[in-house]
Design a protein around this motif. Structure first.
Motif, PDB file in Angstrom:
ATOM      1  N   ASN A  81       7.338  77.948  59.582  1.00 54.15           N
ATOM      2  CA  ASN A  81       7.112  79.302  60.068  1.00 54.15           C
ATOM      3  C   ASN A  81       7.887  80.304  59.213  1.00 54.15           C
ATOM      4  O   ASN A  81       8.949  79.996  58.678  1.00 54.15           O
ATOM      5  N   GLU A  82       7.369  81.510  59.136  1.00 55.34           N
ATOM      6  CA  GLU A  82       7.995  82.579  58.361  1.00 55.34           C
ATOM      7  C   GLU A  82       9.266  83.070  59.060  1.00 55.34           C
ATOM      8  O   GLU A  82       9.286  83.259  60.278  1.00 55.34           O
ATOM      9  N   VAL A  83      10.297  83.287  58.277  1.00 55.33           N
ATOM     10  CA  VAL A  83      11.534  83.849  58.819  1.00 55.33           C
ATOM     11  C   VAL A  83      11.277  85.306  59.196  1.00 55.33           C
ATOM     12  O   VAL A  83      10.742  86.081  58.401  1.00 55.33           O
ATOM     13  N   THR A 138      18.754  82.159  62.876  1.00 56.64           N
ATOM     14  CA  THR A 138      17.502  82.467  62.192  1.00 56.64           C
ATOM     15  C   THR A 138      16.374  82.423  63.210  1.00 56.64           C
ATOM     16  O   THR A 138      16.246  81.463  63.965  1.00 56.64           O
ATOM     17  N   ILE A 139      15.572  83.481  63.211  1.00 52.63           N
ATOM     18  CA  ILE A 139      14.441  83.596  64.128  1.00 52.63           C
ATOM     19  C   ILE A 139      13.161  83.524  63.297  1.00 52.63           C
ATOM     20  O   ILE A 139      13.040  84.181  62.260  1.00 52.63           O
ATOM     21  N   ILE A 183      -2.743  83.701  62.080  1.00 48.05           N
ATOM     22  CA  ILE A 183      -2.621  84.718  63.129  1.00 48.05           C
ATOM     23  C   ILE A 183      -1.217  84.663  63.724  1.00 48.05           C
ATOM     24  O   ILE A 183      -0.895  83.789  64.523  1.00 48.05           O
ATOM     25  N   GLN A 184      -0.366  85.618  63.325  1.00 49.84           N
ATOM     26  CA  GLN A 184       0.993  85.671  63.845  1.00 49.84           C
ATOM     27  C   GLN A 184       0.983  86.241  65.260  1.00 49.84           C
ATOM     28  O   GLN A 184       0.257  87.185  65.545  1.00 49.84           O
ATOM     29  N   ARG A 185       1.814  85.651  66.106  1.00 58.16           N
ATOM     30  CA  ARG A 185       2.012  86.204  67.442  1.00 58.16           C
ATOM     31  C   ARG A 185       2.903  87.439  67.301  1.00 58.16           C
ATOM     32  O   ARG A 185       3.878  87.412  66.556  1.00 58.16           O
ATOM     33  N   HIS A 211      10.553  81.849  67.693  1.00 61.30           N
ATOM     34  CA  HIS A 211      11.137  80.517  67.842  1.00 61.30           C
ATOM     35  C   HIS A 211      12.402  80.447  66.999  1.00 61.30           C
ATOM     36  O   HIS A 211      12.565  81.225  66.065  1.00 61.30           O
ATOM     37  N   VAL A 212      13.281  79.505  67.318  1.00 63.54           N
ATOM     38  CA  VAL A 212      14.504  79.319  66.525  1.00 63.54           C
ATOM     39  C   VAL A 212      14.368  78.168  65.528  1.00 63.54           C
ATOM     40  O   VAL A 212      15.297  77.886  64.788  1.00 63.54           O
TER      41      VAL A 212
END
Length: 100
Positions: A8-10, A18-19, A30-32, A37-38
């Motif tokens: 996943n993208e930081v 880091t999220i 399709i990004q939420r 998430h961690v």
């Protein structure tokens, strides 16, 4: 056709936490908007996935600025590398204020 997993993208790095963004149906296209998430391999279906709108913040924090909300939660100690845990009394007070 086989799929290739990508982390996943930081979205934010702050004070050692880091999220990451999460994606609809775990597909990278399709990004939420509100879910994070961690873990770089976190799924929107994991218990550790959280909705930034559930984080109570004071009026001084712009709720539409997700990075500001997440930084606030990290400063409060609610959001760590292990996930988001908002104390029950904070959540109950927020819900009571919303109903008033």
């Amino acid at each position: 056709m086989p799929y290739v997993w990508e982390d996943n993208e930081v979205f934010l790095r702050f004070k050692g936490v880091t999220i990451y963004r999460v994606y609809k149906d775990d597909m990278g296209d399709i990004q939420r908007e509100y879910w994070f998430h961690v873990s770089p391999a976190g799924s929107e279906h994991d218990e550790e996935c959280f909705d930034v709108r559930d984080i109570p913040v004071p009026e001084s924090v712009n709720r539409s600025d997700h990075k500001a909300v997440l930084r606030y939660a990290i400063r409060q100690g609610w959001l760590t590398a292990a996930g988001l845990e908002i104390p029950g009394d904070i959540t109950a007070r927020r819900l009571k204020e919303q109903r008033a």
